[in-house]
Write an enzyme that holds these catalytic residues in place. Structure first.
Site, PDB file in Angstrom:
ATOM      1  N   HIS A 123       0.829  -1.199   0.000  1.00 12.71           N
ATOM      2  CA  HIS A 123       0.000   0.000   0.000  1.00 12.71           C
ATOM      3  C   HIS A 123       0.865   1.251   0.000  1.00 12.71           C
ATOM      4  CE1 HIS A 123       0.609  -1.527   4.157  1.00 12.71           C
ATOM      5  NE2 HIS A 123       1.084  -0.311   4.316  1.00 12.71           N
ATOM      6  N   ARG A 183      13.401  -4.976   3.040  1.00 17.51           N
ATOM      7  CA  ARG A 183      12.405  -5.778   3.767  1.00 17.51           C
ATOM      8  C   ARG A 183      11.048  -5.587   3.100  1.00 17.51           C
ATOM      9  NH1 ARG A 183       8.635  -4.147   7.418  1.00 17.51           N
ATOM     10  NH2 ARG A 183       7.975  -5.557   9.088  1.00 17.51           N
ATOM     11  N   ASP A 225       7.694  -5.401   3.168  1.00 16.89           N
ATOM     12  CA  ASP A 225       6.643  -5.271   4.166  1.00 16.89           C
ATOM     13  C   ASP A 225       5.307  -5.742   3.601  1.00 16.89           C
ATOM     14  OD1 ASP A 225       5.590  -4.103   6.767  1.00 16.89           O
ATOM     15  OD2 ASP A 225       4.418  -2.993   5.284  1.00 16.89           O
ATOM     16  N   GLU A 233       8.773 -10.070   4.835  1.00 16.53           N
ATOM     17  CA  GLU A 233       8.072  -9.837   6.084  1.00 16.53           C
ATOM     18  C   GLU A 233       6.727 -10.548   5.945  1.00 16.53           C
ATOM     19  OE1 GLU A 233       5.281  -7.884   8.898  1.00 16.53           O
ATOM     20  OE2 GLU A 233       5.230  -7.609   6.729  1.00 16.53           O
ATOM     21  N   HIS A 250       9.469  -4.675  16.139  1.00 15.48           N
ATOM     22  CA  HIS A 250       8.755  -3.417  16.341  1.00 15.48           C
ATOM     23  C   HIS A 250       7.258  -3.632  16.474  1.00 15.48           C
ATOM     24  CE1 HIS A 250       7.962  -4.189  12.145  1.00 15.48           C
ATOM     25  NE2 HIS A 250       7.019  -3.274  12.167  1.00 15.48           N
ATOM     26  N   ASP A 251       6.771  -4.795  16.049  1.00 10.54           N
ATOM     27  CA  ASP A 251       5.343  -5.046  15.984  1.00 10.54           C
ATOM     28  C   ASP A 251       4.857  -5.789  17.220  1.00 10.54           C
ATOM     29  OD1 ASP A 251       3.181  -4.411  14.362  1.00 10.54           O
ATOM     30  OD2 ASP A 251       4.072  -5.368  12.608  1.00 10.54           O
ATOM     31  N   ARG A 279       1.482  -0.602  20.498  1.00 11.48           N
ATOM     32  CA  ARG A 279       2.816  -1.061  20.068  1.00 11.48           C
ATOM     33  C   ARG A 279       3.901  -0.055  20.434  1.00 11.48           C
ATOM     34  NH1 ARG A 279       1.532  -2.261  13.873  1.00 11.48           N
ATOM     35  NH2 ARG A 279       0.446  -0.290  14.221  1.00 11.48           N
TER      36      ARG A 279
END
Length: 674
Positions: A195, A293, A295, A337, A411-412, A536
């Site tokens: 996106h 990466r 995503d 990812e 990070h998630d 998060r």
């Protein structure tokens, strides 16, 4: 970019004719290269062409594939022609050292730019810290320019070819990549491919009525198609972003928005999107990025009647992008990812089954080992190793020219991706076990030591994810708050045991920023309006550089004790050739329900057996265990001379052992750069 004709009746693709024409048409893009470099470029085209053509044909067979392939080669040629001298040299080096990312000295570190160094230039000032820790792979997050305001932690990209102006400039990022490269550290950044931000230039042009760019996105005039898709679509953020479609008033259409209303899903069924994004990849590779990466790669292809994840075309997209990048910038590799179930995980590294036959295709060189991460947390919650052992014994092996990225935290949030099948092997209900893990790690279970927080609870399914720093989830935060020295020591041991397992597993172990200092949860995130509804951010605090100085005190501070433990694990790992990622992994039953075990075997670099006691008690194993696994003169590389005590192989509570064969260690050479 040349406009690609729409789907229709087209003549069959003559790939050889396309390449022949391209040799003449692409001279200007390649004029900066020497004759030898041009020759190597066309050699790479010949090498990648069969897979590239196969992927494009499977994805876009109804389009004019001559044009699609020509445009893909044009992107590759432009990328190759614009690479700097030092990056061309890096391409050459990597061609003779293709296993550079698989070696035992590849230690990864992950940090948000703003939290780690405030700016890109500030990050450059911290390279010495990364070197002290032994880092050779640095994942710098949230640096590409996002939309203003809420932006999903930087994953709502406004401009792929620019840096967030609050952090610096693209020139700063290119300079940082060069400084890291001089320190023998490879830069990784996020490539958000599912996106863009709703304010991206492509979206703005679509809103202005440009039908070419409208077709870059998945939009619908009414709810007919969205409702058909929604029947089988899960919600990624059911609390903060329910549903998968958003009405756009300026566009007067429904827009597919998997993650947030301000993140518009791209239409990868349009080959123009693939060509554009391949060009972005080339641009970032030429800025010095060595790992991209991918995503949300699992979400890129949509099919009604499915959950629109892990579709075959998502793999074909990754394969096509990898081919174009391998031609234009071969020193840069891809990391998937894909936080998916174990049966869907290995295919992102290129292992597929066609009509029941295993087929290996070149796809992503790296992928996250989500299964290992989830099962490790499950193990320390239950104090049992049966589930992690069973789950990994049934996992497919990865291709020998790829590597896992192993991690304890990222990070998630942590999604408790324990399948019903795997849970059943431990005689528990999948739903019940996932619910237990959510309760345990938010601290709402009697035996819990954790201080995590809930994230995106789904009221329909009961699924709940978990946030928190590794220190908070391991019990260090609670022990600090209670002033409990015994519990504090236990929390530190858990943290080091978890990292001891992933560092011994092979591939690239990723240290999430601050874990090496036992960084605590930051509850102040709720004071920031753009972060308040996203828990998060509790595990995304600023790097406490003032307290980080305490790492130099080995015995007096928590930071010093933990940093010292990390440093020792990394130093020993670098000296063990068997950890090279090209080896295989064999999980086995250790004879004790609380001790996990696996052996890494490399055809020419020896073997390493890793044992981890996930319980809070000292346990004893059969001293003949190592011999049964083929180790003639077993010795623990982390604690030499302690293999057997009083006739038993002892495993202290929350401990890890790395057992090698002393007989082989005497003849196996150390890895390069060790």
């Amino acid at each position: 970019m040349r406009s690609i004709p729409p789907a229709g009746q087209v003549p069959p693709l003559d790939a050889c004719a396309v390449v022949h024409r391209a040799r003449a048409e692409l001279r200007s893009e390649l004029k900066a290269l020497t004759v030898a470099e041009q020759s190597r470029f066309w050699d790479r085209v010949d090498d990648q062409l069969p897979q590239l053509v196969g992927a494009l044909r499977a994805l876009y067979g109804s389009f004019d594939l001559d044009v699609v392939l020509t445009e893909a080669l044009r992107v590759a040629a432009a990328t190759a022609g614009e690479r700097s001298d030092d990056l061309r040299l890096l391409d050459l080096r990597r061609s003779v050292q293709p296993d550079w990312f698989q070696r035992p000295d590849m230690i990864g570190y992950v940090a948000y730019c703003e939290q780690f160094g405030r700016t890109v230039k500030g990050v450059a000032e911290r390279i010495e810290y990364l070197q002290e820790l032994g880092v050779r792979y640095f994942h710098l997050m949230s640096v590409i320019r996002p939309r203003k305001g809420a932006n999903d932690g930087g994953f709502a990209v406004l401009d792929y070819c620019d840096v967030d102006p609050l952090l610096g400039t693209m020139e700063d990022l290119t300079a940082l990549a060069g400084e890291l490269r001089s320190a023998d550290i490879s830069l990784c950044i996020d490539f958000v491919m599912n996106h863009t931000a709703a304010e991206h230039e492509w979206a703005r042009r679509a809103i202005q009525g440009d039908r070419h760019y409208l077709n870059y996105y998945l939009t619908f005039p009414d709810r007919t198609a969205p409702d058909a898709f929604e029947a089988t679509l899960p919600e990624v953020f059911p609390e903060i972003a329910p549903g998968n479609f958003t009405w756009s008033e300026p566009l007067q259409r429904w827009v597919w928005t998997t993650f947030n209303s301000y993140q518009w899903d791209l239409n990868w069924a349009n080959p123009c999107v693939l060509v554009e994004m391949a060009g972005v990849m080339g641009f970032l590779a030429n800025a010095g990025v060595e790992i991209l990466r991918l995503d949300a790669v699992a979400f890129t292809w949509k099919r009604v009647g499915t959950d629109c994840q892990n579709q075959p075309e998502a793999h074909l997209i990754a394969q096509a992008l990898r081919c174009v990048l391998a031609i234009g910038a071969p020193a840069t590799i891809l990391k998937a990812e894909a936080i998916v179930g174990p049966d869907q995980l290995v295919p992102y590294l290129g292992t597929h089954h066609v009509d029941g036959v295993r087929v290996e295709r070149q796809e992503c060189e790296l992928a996250y080992h989500n299964q290992l991460m989830v099962m490790l947390w499950s193990s320390i919650a239950t104090r049992k190793a049966d589930l992690i052992t069973h789950a990994h014994m049934r996992m497919q092996s990865a291709p020998a020219d790829t590597a896992w990225c192993t991690y304890v935290r990222c990070h998630d949030d942590i999604g408790w991706a324990v399948t019903d099948h795997d849970a059943g092997s431990a005689m528990v209900s999948g739903a019940a076990h996932r619910g237990f893990l959510a309760r345990f790690f938010r601290g709402d279970f009697p035996t819990s030591f954790s201080r995590g927080v809930a994230f995106s609870t789904n009221p329909e399914t009961g699924d709940e994810r978990t946030c928190g720093t590794a220190a908070a989830l391991c019990g260090i935060d609670a022990a600090r708050a209670d002033g409990d020295a015994v519990a504090l020591q236990a929390g530190i041991e858990r943290l080091l045991m978890l990292y001891g397992v992933i560092l011994g597993f092979g591939g690239i172990p990723l240290i999430y920023m601050g874990d090496e200092l036992a960084l605590a949860n930051d509850h102040r995130y709720a004071d920031e309006p753009d972060h308040a509804d996203d828990s998060r951010w509790i595990h995304r605090p600023e790097m406490p550089w003032a307290s980080a100085a305490a790492r130099r005190s080995e015995t007096g501070t928590v930071e010093g004790r933990v940093f010292s433990g990390f440093s020792r694990l990394i130093k020993v790992r670098r000296s063990i050739p068997a950890i090279h990622a090209a080896g295989s992994v064999q999980w086995f039953w250790t004879g004790h329900p609380s001790v996990l075990g696996f052996v890494r075997r490399h055809p020419s670099r020896g073997a390493l057996m890793v044992l981890g006691n996930v319980s809070d008690e000292t346990v004893s194993l059969d001293p003949r265990l190592a011999h049964r696994m083929g180790f003639l003169r077993p010795d623990d590389r982390l604690a030499p001379g302690t293999m057997v005590t009083d006739g038993l192989l002892s495993m202290p509570a929350r401990s890890v052992r790395w057992i090698s064969d002393a007989a082989l260690d005497e003849v196996v050479p150390l890895p390069l750069n060790a």
